[in-house]
Enzyme design. Sequence first.
Site, PDB file in Angstrom:
ATOM      1  N   SER A  19      22.861 -34.642 -43.209  1.00  0.00           N
ATOM      2  CA  SER A  19      22.773 -36.011 -42.703  1.00  0.00           C
ATOM      3  C   SER A  19      24.077 -36.762 -42.921  1.00  0.00           C
ATOM      4  O   SER A  19      24.291 -37.826 -42.331  1.00  0.00           O
ATOM      5  CB  SER A  19      21.612 -36.757 -43.371  1.00  0.00           C
ATOM      6  OG  SER A  19      21.652 -36.585 -44.782  1.00  0.00           O
TER       7      SER A  19
ATOM      8  N   GLU B 112       9.191 -32.707 -42.341  1.00  0.00           N
ATOM      9  CA  GLU B 112       9.782 -33.859 -41.668  1.00  0.00           C
ATOM     10  C   GLU B 112       9.059 -34.163 -40.369  1.00  0.00           C
ATOM     11  O   GLU B 112       8.832 -33.266 -39.538  1.00  0.00           O
ATOM     12  CB  GLU B 112      11.266 -33.634 -41.392  1.00  0.00           C
ATOM     13  CG  GLU B 112      11.934 -34.840 -40.723  1.00  0.00           C
ATOM     14  CD  GLU B 112      13.443 -34.792 -40.712  1.00  0.00           C
ATOM     15  OE1 GLU B 112      14.063 -35.728 -40.166  1.00  0.00           O
ATOM     16  OE2 GLU B 112      14.014 -33.822 -41.259  1.00  0.00           O
TER      17      GLU B 112
END
Length: 289
Positions: A69, A206
């Site tokens: 990320s 997720e």
Amino acid sequence: MTHAVKVPDSGAKNPKSLYGGTSSRRITVRDIAAAKERGEKWPMLTAYDAMTASVFDEAGIPVMLVGDSMGNCHLGYESTVPVTMDEITLLSAAVVRGTRRALIVGDLPFGSYQEGPVQALRSATRLVKEAGVGAVKLEGGERSAHQIELLVQAGIPVMAHIGLTPQSVNAYGGYPVQGRGEEAAAQLLRDAKAVQDAGAFAVVLELVPAELAAEVTRVLHIPTVGIGAGAECDAQVLVWTDMAGMTDGRVPRFVKQYAQLREALGDAAKAFAEDVVGGAYPAEEHSFH
């Protein structure tokens, strides 16, 4: 002036607790397994530099992910796909140097393990040797089981990642919720069992419906780490810039912002600039003679 971090009072404290525990040694995957047995929930945040990581370590965050990320929130990429092993290794080493207690998990970026188990072992070994991480994370369920198995056999702890896997953004055409519908739910359960059987010590879920994530959590004996996967997971993770209000624009629905650091940092920069332009800084007390 410094302030002690306040740990929420939940009765008698267990010195071995992941959050709020008193042990000063590095947390290990054995501690993670023990927390699952106790039914203890725990927090995880991303970190990408030594200074931020040290703040989270002092706050008692037991597990930090040096996530790919970083591509979106630190390196200016449009997705996680361009992130390289060099970038992950450099930033993982910084996070390790900035912490003393947290288990540091380094992400394996896109293209560093998809070729097969041997490539995965080479990449994971680099993160362990050069950056000093205590574990690695990779995406994929059944399709990544052989990679996970070889890494674990080599002595490298692996955190798996299923559901929405951001490295597959081009295949998904975006970031849709995963596991909706009977067939998709069955596949996610197969993926969860596959990574557990391969030896993963935990699995990130997720963008998974809360009910399905709860079922996966009940079925597995390894911890589940939710991000947009409801409240029944054993742990929860957020990208720290989302959590702290540093992200510009809209944030995902599952994000709760606990501060507004972007606004505060902008205000500080403006105040500094105005002092310089107006001649108020540096003042006499900031000068040498």
